[in-house]
Design a protein around this motif. Structure first.
Motif, PDB file in Angstrom:
ATOM      1  N   PHE A   1       0.367  -0.902   0.284  1.00 15.98           N
ATOM      2  CA  PHE A   1       0.311  -0.007   0.121  1.00 15.98           C
ATOM      3  C   PHE A   1       1.083   1.453  -0.248  1.00 15.98           C
ATOM      4  N   LEU A   2       0.289   1.889  -0.589  1.00 15.16           N
ATOM      5  CA  LEU A   2       1.057   3.272  -1.137  1.00 15.16           C
ATOM      6  C   LEU A   2       0.519   4.788  -0.416  1.00 15.16           C
ATOM      7  N   PRO A   3       0.878   5.022   0.899  1.00 15.24           N
ATOM      8  CA  PRO A   3       0.342   6.042   1.956  1.00 15.24           C
ATOM      9  C   PRO A   3      -0.479   7.759   1.198  1.00 15.24           C
ATOM     10  N   LEU A   4      -0.752   7.537   1.374  1.00 11.65           N
ATOM     11  CA  LEU A   4      -1.661   8.608   0.772  1.00 11.65           C
ATOM     12  C   LEU A   4      -1.534  10.512   1.802  1.00 11.65           C
ATOM     13  N   SER A   5      -1.225   9.998   2.553  1.00  8.82           N
ATOM     14  CA  SER A   5      -0.676  11.045   3.694  1.00  8.82           C
ATOM     15  C   SER A   5      -0.370  11.957   2.413  1.00  8.82           C
ATOM     16  N   GLY A   6      -0.089  13.814   2.725  1.00  5.65           N
ATOM     17  CA  GLY A   6       0.363  14.828   2.640  1.00  5.65           C
ATOM     18  C   GLY A   6       0.321  14.796   0.954  1.00  5.65           C
ATOM     19  N   ARG A   7      -1.056  13.939   0.417  1.00  7.76           N
ATOM     20  CA  ARG A   7      -0.838  14.187  -1.047  1.00  7.76           C
ATOM     21  C   ARG A   7      -2.131  15.191  -1.412  1.00  7.76           C
ATOM     22  N   LEU A   8      -2.975  15.809  -1.919  1.00  7.08           N
ATOM     23  CA  LEU A   8      -4.007  16.616  -1.853  1.00  7.08           C
ATOM     24  C   LEU A   8      -4.697  15.241  -3.081  1.00  7.08           C
ATOM     25  N   ASP A   9      -6.280  15.556  -3.393  1.00  2.00           N
ATOM     26  CA  ASP A   9      -7.172  14.695  -3.619  1.00  2.00           C
ATOM     27  C   ASP A   9      -6.638  15.735  -5.402  1.00  2.00           C
ATOM     28  N   GLN A  10      -6.082  14.743  -6.350  1.00  2.00           N
ATOM     29  CA  GLN A  10      -5.953  15.235  -7.732  1.00  2.00           C
ATOM     30  C   GLN A  10      -6.634  16.096  -8.402  1.00  2.00           C
ATOM     31  N   LEU A  11      -8.339  15.160  -7.963  1.00  2.00           N
ATOM     32  CA  LEU A  11      -9.243  16.547  -8.172  1.00  2.00           C
ATOM     33  C   LEU A  11      -9.063  17.636  -8.256  1.00  2.00           C
ATOM     34  N   GLU A  12      -9.203  17.990  -6.320  1.00  2.95           N
ATOM     35  CA  GLU A  12      -9.042  19.198  -6.027  1.00  2.95           C
ATOM     36  C   GLU A  12      -7.689  20.503  -6.118  1.00  2.95           C
ATOM     37  N   LEU A  13      -6.846  19.614  -6.015  1.00  3.00           N
ATOM     38  CA  LEU A  13      -5.913  20.124  -6.674  1.00  3.00           C
ATOM     39  C   LEU A  13      -6.029  20.427  -8.220  1.00  3.00           C
ATOM     40  N   GLY A  14      -6.249  19.905  -8.883  1.00  2.00           N
ATOM     41  CA  GLY A  14      -6.456  20.385 -10.550  1.00  2.00           C
ATOM     42  C   GLY A  14      -7.125  21.686 -10.570  1.00  2.00           C
ATOM     43  N   GLN A  15      -8.445  21.785  -9.891  1.00  2.00           N
ATOM     44  CA  GLN A  15      -9.215  22.945  -9.002  1.00  2.00           C
ATOM     45  C   GLN A  15      -8.153  24.234  -9.257  1.00  2.00           C
ATOM     46  N   GLN A  16      -7.282  23.586  -7.306  1.00  2.00           N
ATOM     47  CA  GLN A  16      -6.965  24.907  -7.093  1.00  2.00           C
ATOM     48  C   GLN A  16      -5.774  25.738  -8.474  1.00  2.00           C
ATOM     49  N   LEU A  17      -5.395  24.451  -9.458  1.00  2.00           N
ATOM     50  CA  LEU A  17      -3.992  24.304 -10.093  1.00  2.00           C
ATOM     51  C   LEU A  17      -4.376  26.409 -11.257  1.00  2.00           C
ATOM     52  N   THR A  18      -6.013  25.014 -11.269  1.00  2.00           N
ATOM     53  CA  THR A  18      -6.112  26.388 -13.243  1.00  2.00           C
ATOM     54  C   THR A  18      -6.656  27.659 -12.661  1.00  2.00           C
ATOM     55  N   ASN A  19      -7.253  27.959 -11.254  1.00  2.00           N
ATOM     56  CA  ASN A  19      -7.334  29.273 -10.886  1.00  2.00           C
ATOM     57  C   ASN A  19      -6.657  29.414 -10.256  1.00  2.00           C
ATOM     58  N   GLN A  20      -5.380  29.479  -9.959  1.00  2.00           N
ATOM     59  CA  GLN A  20      -4.295  29.952  -9.305  1.00  2.00           C
ATOM     60  C   GLN A  20      -3.590  30.592 -10.878  1.00  2.00           C
ATOM     61  N   ALA A  21      -3.564  30.025 -11.997  1.00  2.00           N
ATOM     62  CA  ALA A  21      -2.549  30.148 -13.106  1.00  2.00           C
ATOM     63  C   ALA A  21      -3.229  31.076 -13.641  1.00  2.00           C
ATOM     64  N   GLY A  22      -5.370  31.122 -13.374  1.00  2.00           N
ATOM     65  CA  GLY A  22      -5.560  31.462 -14.048  1.00  2.00           C
ATOM     66  C   GLY A  22      -5.648  33.624 -13.609  1.00  2.00           C
ATOM     67  N   ARG A  23      -5.388  33.526 -12.509  1.00  2.00           N
ATOM     68  CA  ARG A  23      -4.825  34.911 -11.685  1.00  2.00           C
ATOM     69  C   ARG A  23      -3.243  35.695 -11.559  1.00  2.00           C
ATOM     70  N   GLN A  24      -2.383  34.506 -12.300  1.00  2.00           N
ATOM     71  CA  GLN A  24      -1.122  34.755 -12.164  1.00  2.00           C
ATOM     72  C   GLN A  24      -0.264  35.781 -12.816  1.00  2.00           C
ATOM     73  N   GLY A  25       0.191  36.613 -12.800  1.00  2.00           N
ATOM     74  CA  GLY A  25       1.047  37.688 -13.726  1.00  2.00           C
ATOM     75  C   GLY A  25       2.651  37.100 -13.113  1.00  2.00           C
ATOM     76  N   SER A  26       3.072  37.623 -14.208  1.00  2.00           N
ATOM     77  CA  SER A  26       4.815  37.599 -14.457  1.00  2.00           C
ATOM     78  C   SER A  26       5.751  38.442 -13.329  1.00  2.00           C
ATOM     79  N   LEU A  27       6.258  38.006 -13.178  1.00  2.00           N
ATOM     80  CA  LEU A  27       7.338  39.021 -11.791  1.00  2.00           C
ATOM     81  C   LEU A  27       7.520  40.364 -12.332  1.00  2.00           C
ATOM     82  N   ASP A  28       7.731  40.137 -13.825  1.00  2.00           N
ATOM     83  CA  ASP A  28       8.668  41.443 -14.161  1.00  2.00           C
ATOM     84  C   ASP A  28       7.600  41.988 -14.599  1.00  2.00           C
ATOM     85  N   ASN A  29       6.949  42.098 -14.293  1.00  2.00           N
ATOM     86  CA  ASN A  29       5.577  43.636 -14.288  1.00  2.00           C
ATOM     87  C   ASN A  29       5.345  44.053 -13.486  1.00  2.00           C
TER      88      ASN A  29
END
Length: 519
Positions: free
Chosen positions: A190-218
């Motif tokens: 068995f592989l532990p699940l502790s410390g791992r985010l549910d992939q579906l939730e992680l994908g949603q959070q990743l998409t939300n953050q990517a839609g808000r991000q802006g380059s550091l040079d700005n």
């Protein structure tokens, strides 16, 4: 989702098959009436979820599936034992009695759990994902831990939908999801699940953050403009100066120790530092400095807000989500969301903000920069996984703003380690493959990307330049670069420069090797 606390070796075992319970029909007495669920003569499919032996009979918990697809749980009693996980058809005789037509439990019979794995179809190292559909405790031996017999429905591989019976000392609830690595025909890990985010939730959070991000040079351009204003509050001016001063010079990054220090302060490890109580390291962290700047720009906080101290980790951890929500509220709806897993990240953010130097626009730029760092962090998590062939993939993705004369150039970095499974019959660790990707836009060379791979001391690399003149210049210098790499003790295989951008097909470079030195 039930969490498995840690790796635990378990063995798949053959159920104790009793000949008098595997064929023919058996009478079942319902402990509660059907109440019209099945009329006399009507039939349904049933599966044994649990079995308990009493002094006079056996009690069995059944999952009943009607023709309509509706499912319900029935408690029954019988004078003959039923095998955990077995499937059969039942027919109603009355409101309180059923007859069950048991199926043959021989290997390969439809609906019966597997008692061992076929290593030709599921070789060692294969990752199995499954759902617990039945479980019951086994008789406990004095001095030994409690063991359980568990039925798992497989969710992946060619055996998806099949059932597997295992014994384990882990108490797994019905509906639990688990991941296990095949070790042998009758052994799983068995592989532990502790410390791992549910992939579906992680994908949603990743998409939300990517839609808000802006380059550091700005942000850095706006900070340079802001720092020249004479009426800037003292605390805010100090935060701006500290943020700009923390960005390394491009020459510093040629030193391994300085590079390691810059990677550590990139913001990728901020949350880990907070959890470890490393408050003293926060003043050097890029993400922490950005959050301090946001706190001083936010309307609800004054410029005299307390500075970070050694015990401010918990305060920062609690305040971080609020800062991001408040500052990014308007940005979340601006423009189409970018592909979250792409590398390098695009500039993002509304271009109209780049020419604004008021504090409100600066707040949005700073918040977008934090979201960009979080996008790198979430992308690192999403790409760190165990592949179906047993390969352990670990990814670190980050961004460093570096000084190049009078300009600040964001350097995007992706580091990846592939740990291949050990060869069959060998105890040593599997082979390790290191990969690195770089992306930056350095005047006057224009946008550049680098891909490199290191395996057994052999290096292969490809460089990509969007400007034809830059590609010709780099190609002319590759011989000198090869000499320097050989002097460093590396064996250089492929070394090339091309015009354009690296191809991005359905399979990313994370899923295939650029040059297969083992072929």
């Amino acid at each position: 989702m039930t969490e498995i606390s840690g790796p635990a070796a378990v063995s798949t075992v053959a159920p104790a098959v009793r000949p008098n319970a595997t064929a023919g029909e058996v009478a079942l007495k319902l402990l509660q009436p059907l109440e019209g669920l099945l009329l006399p003569g009507e039939s349904a499919d049933a599966e044994v979820l649990a079995v308990k032996q009493t002094s006079e009979s056996f009690q069995a918990l059944l999952r009943l599936t009607l023709e309509s697809g509706r499912q319900t749980i029935l408690a029954t009693a019988t004078n003959r034992p039923l095998e955990l996980g077995s499937a059969f058809g039942v027919t109603a005789l009355s409101e309180t009695s059923l007859t069950a037509a048991l199926q043959n439990a021989a290997k390969g019979a439809a609906g019966q759990p597997m008692i061992m794995l076929d290593l030709d179809e599921l070789p060692p190292g294969t990752l199995l994902q499954g759902k617990v559909t039945a479980s019951q405790p086994l008789p406990q031996t004095p001095g030994e831990p409690q063991a359980f017999k568990v039925i798992v429905t497989l969710l992946n591989t060619a055996q998806a939908g099949s059932k597997l019976v295992i014994e384990t000392n882990l108490q797994l609830g019905l509906g639990s999801l688990l991941t296990a690595e095949v070790k042998g025909s009758q052994e799983l890990n068995f592989l532990p699940l502790s410390g791992r985010l549910d992939q579906l939730e992680l994908g949603q959070q990743l998409t939300n953050q990517a839609g808000r991000q802006g380059s550091l040079d700005n942000l850095t351009r706006a900070l340079f403009n802001l720092s020249s204003q004479p009426d800037l509050p003292e605390a805010l001016n100090a935060s701006v100066d500290k943020l700009l001063a923390s960005m390394p010079d491009i020459q510093e990054l040629t030193d391994p120790k300085a590079l390691a220090k810059a990677l550590d302060a990139s913001g990728l490890f901020l949350e880990a530092k907070l959890l470890q109580g490393q408050g003293g390291a926060l003043p050097l962290d890029l993400k922490a400095n950005l959050l301090r700047l946001i706190s001083q720009l936010s309307p609800g906080l004054t410029p005299d807000s307390p500075q970070l101290g050694p015990n401010s980790g918990a305060m920062m951890a609690q305040a971080l989500p609020a800062f991001v929500r408040n500052a990014l509220g308007a940005l979340g709806q601006a423009g189409a969301r970018q592909q979250a897993m792409g590398f390098p990240l695009p500039s993002g953010l509304m271009q109209s903000l780049e020419d604004e130097d008021d504090l409100e626009s600066l707040l949005k730029l700073a918040a977008a920069a934090v979201s960009r760092l979080q996008t790198h962090q979430l992308s690192s998590l999403a790409q760190s996984q165990v592949l179906p062939d047993g390969t352990h993939l670990t990814t670190w993705q980050l961004e460093l703003p570096m000084r190049a004369q009078q300009n600040l150039v964001p350097l995007q970095i992706k580091l990846q380690k592939e740990e291949l499974p050990s060869p069959k019959g060998r105890q040593e660790d599997g082979e390790k493959i290191w990969k690195v990707e770089l992306a930056f836009d350095l005047a006057p060379l224009g946008p550049l990307q680098v891909q490199a791979q290191l395996i057994r001391g052999a290096l292969s690399s490809q460089l990509w330049a969007e400007q034809a003149r830059t590609a010709e210049l780099i190609d002319h210098e590759l011989g000198h670069l090869r000499e320097r790499l050989v002097e460093a003790g590396l064996q250089v295989s492929e070394l090339a420069c091309r015009k354009g951008q690296p191809p991005r097909g359905p399979r990313t470079t994370l899923e295939q090797r650029w040059v297969d030195d083992t072929a």
